[in-house]
Design a protein around this motif. Structure first.
Motif, PDB file in Angstrom:
ATOM      1  N   MET A 119       0.837  -1.191   0.000  1.00 23.03           N
ATOM      2  CA  MET A 119       0.000   0.000   0.000  1.00 23.03           C
ATOM      3  C   MET A 119       0.879   1.250   0.000  1.00 23.03           C
ATOM      4  O   MET A 119       1.743   1.422   0.866  1.00 23.03           O
ATOM      5  N   ALA A 120       0.662   2.120  -0.962  1.00 22.54           N
ATOM      6  CA  ALA A 120       1.468   3.344  -1.085  1.00 22.54           C
ATOM      7  C   ALA A 120       1.332   4.226   0.150  1.00 22.54           C
ATOM      8  O   ALA A 120       2.306   4.848   0.584  1.00 22.54           O
ATOM      9  N   GLU A 121       0.149   4.263   0.754  1.00 20.83           N
ATOM     10  CA  GLU A 121      -0.069   5.136   1.905  1.00 20.83           C
ATOM     11  C   GLU A 121       0.744   4.705   3.126  1.00 20.83           C
ATOM     12  O   GLU A 121       0.944   5.488   4.039  1.00 20.83           O
ATOM     13  N   ASP A 122       1.262   3.476   3.130  1.00 19.69           N
ATOM     14  CA  ASP A 122       2.080   3.002   4.252  1.00 19.69           C
ATOM     15  C   ASP A 122       3.551   3.371   4.110  1.00 19.69           C
ATOM     16  O   ASP A 122       4.306   3.311   5.078  1.00 19.69           O
ATOM     17  N   VAL A 123       3.982   3.707   2.907  1.00 19.37           N
ATOM     18  CA  VAL A 123       5.402   3.935   2.639  1.00 19.37           C
ATOM     19  C   VAL A 123       5.755   5.384   2.979  1.00 19.37           C
ATOM     20  O   VAL A 123       5.378   6.310   2.270  1.00 19.37           O
ATOM     21  N   THR A 124       6.490   5.548   4.082  1.00 16.16           N
ATOM     22  CA  THR A 124       6.836   6.888   4.567  1.00 16.16           C
ATOM     23  C   THR A 124       8.291   7.243   4.287  1.00 16.16           C
ATOM     24  O   THR A 124       8.773   8.259   4.782  1.00 16.16           O
ATOM     25  N   LEU A 125       8.977   6.413   3.524  1.00 10.49           N
ATOM     26  CA  LEU A 125      10.358   6.705   3.164  1.00 10.49           C
ATOM     27  C   LEU A 125      10.386   7.722   2.031  1.00 10.49           C
ATOM     28  O   LEU A 125       9.508   7.736   1.179  1.00 10.49           O
ATOM     29  N   ASP A 126      11.424   8.571   2.024  1.00  9.43           N
ATOM     30  CA  ASP A 126      11.563   9.559   0.955  1.00  9.43           C
ATOM     31  C   ASP A 126      12.999   9.513   0.449  1.00  9.43           C
ATOM     32  O   ASP A 126      13.910   9.872   1.189  1.00  9.43           O
ATOM     33  N   PRO A 127      13.234   9.049  -0.769  1.00  5.64           N
ATOM     34  CA  PRO A 127      12.257   8.581  -1.746  1.00  5.64           C
ATOM     35  C   PRO A 127      11.656   7.250  -1.287  1.00  5.64           C
ATOM     36  O   PRO A 127      12.231   6.576  -0.439  1.00  5.64           O
ATOM     37  N   PRO A 128      10.510   6.869  -1.863  1.00  8.44           N
ATOM     38  CA  PRO A 128       9.806   5.671  -1.399  1.00  8.44           C
ATOM     39  C   PRO A 128      10.667   4.407  -1.412  1.00  8.44           C
ATOM     40  O   PRO A 128      10.620   3.631  -0.489  1.00  8.44           O
ATOM     41  N   PHE A 129      11.437   4.192  -2.448  1.00 11.04           N
ATOM     42  CA  PHE A 129      12.317   3.024  -2.529  1.00 11.04           C
ATOM     43  C   PHE A 129      13.600   3.454  -3.209  1.00 11.04           C
ATOM     44  O   PHE A 129      13.584   4.305  -4.091  1.00 11.04           O
ATOM     45  N   GLN A 130      14.703   2.856  -2.786  1.00 12.84           N
ATOM     46  CA  GLN A 130      15.972   3.140  -3.447  1.00 12.84           C
ATOM     47  C   GLN A 130      16.828   1.886  -3.423  1.00 12.84           C
ATOM     48  O   GLN A 130      16.562   0.954  -2.654  1.00 12.84           O
ATOM     49  N   LYS A 131      17.849   1.889  -4.261  1.00  4.67           N
ATOM     50  CA  LYS A 131      18.744   0.744  -4.358  1.00  4.67           C
ATOM     51  C   LYS A 131      19.315   0.441  -2.975  1.00  4.67           C
ATOM     52  O   LYS A 131      19.737   1.341  -2.250  1.00  4.67           O
ATOM     53  N   GLY A 132      19.311  -0.816  -2.605  1.00 10.21           N
ATOM     54  CA  GLY A 132      19.840  -1.230  -1.310  1.00 10.21           C
ATOM     55  C   GLY A 132      18.775  -1.453  -0.251  1.00 10.21           C
ATOM     56  O   GLY A 132      19.050  -2.067   0.779  1.00 10.21           O
ATOM     57  N   ASP A 133      17.553  -0.962  -0.470  1.00  9.23           N
ATOM     58  CA  ASP A 133      16.468  -1.231   0.482  1.00  9.23           C
ATOM     59  C   ASP A 133      16.194  -2.735   0.487  1.00  9.23           C
ATOM     60  O   ASP A 133      16.333  -3.406  -0.527  1.00  9.23           O
ATOM     61  N   ARG A 134      15.795  -3.236   1.641  1.00  8.49           N
ATOM     62  CA  ARG A 134      15.503  -4.653   1.783  1.00  8.49           C
ATOM     63  C   ARG A 134      14.136  -4.842   2.433  1.00  8.49           C
ATOM     64  O   ARG A 134      13.619  -3.925   3.061  1.00  8.49           O
ATOM     65  N   VAL A 135      13.610  -6.039   2.295  1.00  3.01           N
ATOM     66  CA  VAL A 135      12.337  -6.389   2.919  1.00  3.01           C
ATOM     67  C   VAL A 135      12.593  -7.533   3.885  1.00  3.01           C
ATOM     68  O   VAL A 135      13.268  -8.512   3.546  1.00  3.01           O
ATOM     69  N   MET A 136      12.072  -7.397   5.106  1.00  2.00           N
ATOM     70  CA  MET A 136      12.181  -8.454   6.094  1.00  2.00           C
ATOM     71  C   MET A 136      10.801  -9.062   6.290  1.00  2.00           C
ATOM     72  O   MET A 136       9.840  -8.353   6.608  1.00  2.00           O
ATOM     73  N   MET A 137      10.732 -10.370   6.027  1.00  2.00           N
ATOM     74  CA  MET A 137       9.462 -11.086   6.205  1.00  2.00           C
ATOM     75  C   MET A 137       9.748 -12.567   6.401  1.00  2.00           C
ATOM     76  O   MET A 137      10.738 -13.081   5.897  1.00  2.00           O
ATOM     77  N   HIS A 138       8.894 -13.208   7.139  1.00  2.00           N
ATOM     78  CA  HIS A 138       8.989 -14.649   7.397  1.00  2.00           C
ATOM     79  C   HIS A 138      10.374 -15.036   7.927  1.00  2.00           C
ATOM     80  O   HIS A 138      10.904 -16.084   7.579  1.00  2.00           O
ATOM     81  N   GLY A 139      10.986 -14.143   8.725  1.00  2.00           N
ATOM     82  CA  GLY A 139      12.275 -14.430   9.321  1.00  2.00           C
ATOM     83  C   GLY A 139      13.454 -14.329   8.369  1.00  2.00           C
ATOM     84  O   GLY A 139      14.552 -14.750   8.698  1.00  2.00           O
TER      85      GLY A 139
END
Length: 112
Positions: free
Chosen positions: A63-83
């Motif tokens: 959901m775009a409304e949940d993303v509070t990073l500026d810029p929203p995504f950039q190289k090197g960002d990671r996602v943590m899920m399911h351990g």
């Protein structure tokens, strides 16, 4: 009510039913920042496996409304899920889930 408002409500309902909380991580150590977002976690259909995407990648719709990073995504960002910590593959698609110019959600692949 506009079509964008209707679609946003539909996405909120979908996330309430079948979404899950994941973390987006930007940076390392004490300077790093985590934000929790609602996401639909799924796989790619065979016809979607093109370019940098491979069959073992996971598709996230966030959901775009949940993303509070500026810029929203950039190289090197990671996602943590399911351990696990997963790398974002390429820039997120911010056009597919846009209605009447209103960004509803981002779609992207993660790998790891």
């Amino acid at each position: 009510m506009s079509t964008a408002d209707q679609m946003l409500r539909a996405y909120r309902r979908m996330m309430a039913r079948s979404g899950e909380q994941v973390m987006i991580r930007r940076g390392e150590g004490a300077a790093g920042r985590n934000i929790g977002v609602r996401a639909r976690v799924t796989t790619f259909d065979a016809h979607e496996v093109v370019g940098d995407i491979v069959q073992t990648d996971t598709k996230l719709i966030v959901m775009a409304e949940d993303v509070t990073l500026d810029p929203p995504f950039q190289k090197g960002d990671r996602v943590m899920m399911h351990g696990r910590t997963l790398a974002i593959v390429g820039p997120p698609n911010d056009k597919t889930r846009r209605v009447g110019g209103v960004l509803i959600a981002y779609e992207f692949a993660v790998r790891g």
